[in-house]
Write a protein that holds these residues in place. Structure first.
Motif, short mmCIF file in Angstrom:
data_model
loop_
_atom_site.label_atom_id
_atom_site.label_comp_id
_atom_site.label_asym_id
_atom_site.label_seq_id
_atom_site.Cartn_x
_atom_site.Cartn_y
_atom_site.Cartn_z
N TYR A 1 -44.38 -38.66 19.52
CA TYR A 1 -43.49 -38.80 20.66
C TYR A 1 -44.11 -38.31 21.97
O TYR A 1 -44.15 -39.06 22.95
N ASP B 1 -36.05 -29.29 25.64
CA ASP B 1 -35.46 -30.47 25.01
C ASP B 1 -36.32 -31.00 23.88
O ASP B 1 -35.82 -31.42 22.84
N GLY C 1 -35.42 -31.58 20.01
CA GLY C 1 -35.53 -32.85 19.29
C GLY C 1 -36.31 -32.70 18.01
O GLY C 1 -35.93 -33.24 16.97
N LEU D 1 -35.10 -33.43 14.30
CA LEU D 1 -35.82 -34.45 13.52
C LEU D 1 -36.38 -33.86 12.24
O LEU D 1 -36.22 -34.43 11.15
#
Lengths: 116, 186
Positions: free
Chosen positions: A76, B60, B64, B68
């Motif tokens: 990501y 943030d 995440g 996850l």
């Protein structure tokens, strides 16, 4: 206030579920009898307990999933900035993914992906 | 944390105490639940609250990752492990007094160690979070791909080796070699 809407969403989710349960509890008549209280599944009587043992194959799949989950977490931040780095970023992440492909190949060779 | 009546800080404070209370209650459920499956679900709640704390700290990306990997991965793994155990339906016997005392002692020892370690350590402030707290994930990505001095491209590639090793290790440990010959035994 980016997370105001998240909080609003969580609040509405609780309100929807809780409200539905509360209204049906208050409004619906409660006259249980023996037939009504029986558990059923799609109109059929259930056979055996609902807590069944899972096939051990699920566990290996979960282990594999976890590893590729971590891979996705690392991809990501890469995906956010790879345009700034150009081809080198592609090369770097290529090494990263190829090494992890060996993990998939190993799992495949060892028959982990075969469903028994 | 200072409690001020500034509106922005007040919501922050409310969110912090809500998360703190929820995670403490859920953590108590984890250790006191008599059915192991309920403990696993409560553990998911604790980890989600952890993600909430990261969001309060403006991290943030870490939030995440927490959702996850921990909520979406570790808890699922624990649930599968619970589903595989034979004692799923049995209700846990309350532990003996000796075990309770031992558990209390070890958890208090851990708490004391953690409090001492965190209060004694001087944490260096990262320049990333000071510059742009909202772009932490981008900053992490830049550092991961940076091959110059101060970059982390080698650790980035080594992570994949670590993950490869963990896959091989997990398969070797979890897979029963006899099963292959037995065929379709559930």
């Amino acid at each position: 206030m980016d997370y105001f809407f998240v909080a609003l969403f969580v609040g509405m989710a609780f309100a929807l579920v809780g409200g539905g349960l509360a209204i049906s509890y208050l409004v619906a008549p409660n006259r249980p009898n023996k037939v009504k209280s029986q558990p059923y599944e799609c109109g059929e009587h259930t056979v055996g307990p609902s807590w069944v043992h899972f096939n051990v194959g699920y566990y290996l799949f979960a282990l594999l999933f976890l590893v590729f989950d971590v891979e996705a977490a690392f991809l990501y931040p890469w995906a956010l900035v790879f345009r700034e780095f150009g081809l080198i970023a592609l090369f770097e992440v290529g090494i990263f993914i190829v090494i992890l492909l060996f993990a998939l190949v190993y799992a495949w060779k060892k028959g982990v992906l075969e469903w028994v | 944390m200072d409690i001020t009546l500034n509106p922005a800080d007040l919501t922050h404070t409310i969110a912090f105490y809500t998360l703190a209370l929820t995670s403490i209650v859920a953590a108590l459920i984890v250790v006191t639940a008599k059915r192991i499956f309920r403990a696993a679900v409560a553990l998911a709640v604790v980890l989600i609250c952890g993600a909430g704390f990261y969001i309060l700290l403006n991290y943030d990306f870490i939030a995440g990752v927490q959702l996850l990997v921990y909520v979406g991965g570790i808890v699922i793994l624990i649930v599968f492990a619970v589903m595989l155990t034979s004692s799923l339906e049995s209700i846990e016997e309350p532990p003996s007094l000796g075990r309770k005392a031992l558990g209390l002692f070890s958890s208090l020892a851990f708490l004391a160690t953690a409090v001492i370690a965190f209060s004694e350590t001087k944490f260096p402030l990262s320049s990333i979070s000071a510059e742009q707290p909202k772009d932490v994930a981008k900053a992490v990505g830049r550092k991961l791909l940076d091959y110059g001095a101060g970059g982390y491209v080698l650790p980035f590639e080594v992570i994949s080796l670590l993950l490869l090793a963990s896959v091989i290790g997990a398969i070797v440990v979890a897979r029963n070699p006899k099963r292959k010959n037995e065929g379709s035994a559930t």
